[in-house]
Design a protein around this motif. Structure first.
Motif, short mmCIF file in Angstrom:
data_model
loop_
_atom_site.label_atom_id
_atom_site.label_comp_id
_atom_site.label_asym_id
_atom_site.label_seq_id
_atom_site.Cartn_x
_atom_site.Cartn_y
_atom_site.Cartn_z
N GLY A 69 -11.90 1.51 1.44
CA GLY A 69 -11.41 0.20 0.86
C GLY A 69 -12.11 -0.97 1.09
O GLY A 69 -12.63 -1.86 0.12
N SER A 70 -12.85 -0.88 2.45
CA SER A 70 -13.90 -1.97 2.57
C SER A 70 -15.22 -2.05 1.66
O SER A 70 -15.67 -3.00 1.28
N GLU A 76 -6.73 -4.23 2.61
CA GLU A 76 -5.82 -3.22 3.23
C GLU A 76 -4.55 -3.34 2.87
O GLU A 76 -3.90 -4.04 2.45
N GLY A 77 -4.19 -1.85 2.30
CA GLY A 77 -2.83 -1.77 1.69
C GLY A 77 -2.59 -1.98 0.33
O GLY A 77 -1.70 -2.18 -0.37
N SER A 78 -3.93 -1.88 -0.23
CA SER A 78 -3.90 -2.39 -1.81
C SER A 78 -3.22 -1.25 -2.52
O SER A 78 -3.40 -0.17 -2.48
N ALA A 82 -4.44 2.57 -3.71
CA ALA A 82 -3.76 3.89 -3.27
C ALA A 82 -3.59 4.98 -4.57
O ALA A 82 -3.57 5.95 -4.32
N ARG A 83 -3.67 4.23 -5.87
CA ARG A 83 -3.89 5.10 -6.83
C ARG A 83 -4.96 6.02 -7.06
O ARG A 83 -4.70 7.18 -7.70
#
Length: 100
Positions: A69-70, A76-78, A82-83
């Motif tokens: 993610g970074s 974080e938690g996007s 997650a998709r």
């Protein structure tokens, strides 16, 4: 590095896919009709498709999703991030082998 417009960047991705012989048929959803259509990947390739592919491929190699993610600019938690995640069956089996 010189600035390249988004459209030129996407045009170059299509050229690279064609030159590399990456021309398989893929199924895409028409945003207007919501019907599935078949297109050659080299005709629809884009920077967004390349980004999604990169994330999906690296997700199976890096154990910490926060690192990915970074790297890709997601918070974080996007939910969007997650998709990208699909959990491979091989990964599940290897975890069972470790603890089984």
């Amino acid at each position: 590095m010189p600035f390249i417009s988004s459209q030129k960047y996407n045009d170059y991705i299509k050229i690279i896919l064609t030159k590399c012989g990456i021309t398989r048929l893929v199924t895409v959803l028409d945003p207007i009709t919501r019907r599935e259509e078949k297109h050659r990947i080299n005709e629809i390739g884009s920077s967004h498709m390349a980004r999604r592919t990169f994330i999906a491929n690296i997700y199976n190699k890096v154990p910490d999703p926060n690192v990915i993610g970074s790297m890709t600019g997601h918070v974080e938690g996007s939910r969007a991030f997650a998709r990208y995640r699909t959990i491979e069956e091989d990964l599940k089996k290897s975890l069972v082998d470790i603890w089984g």
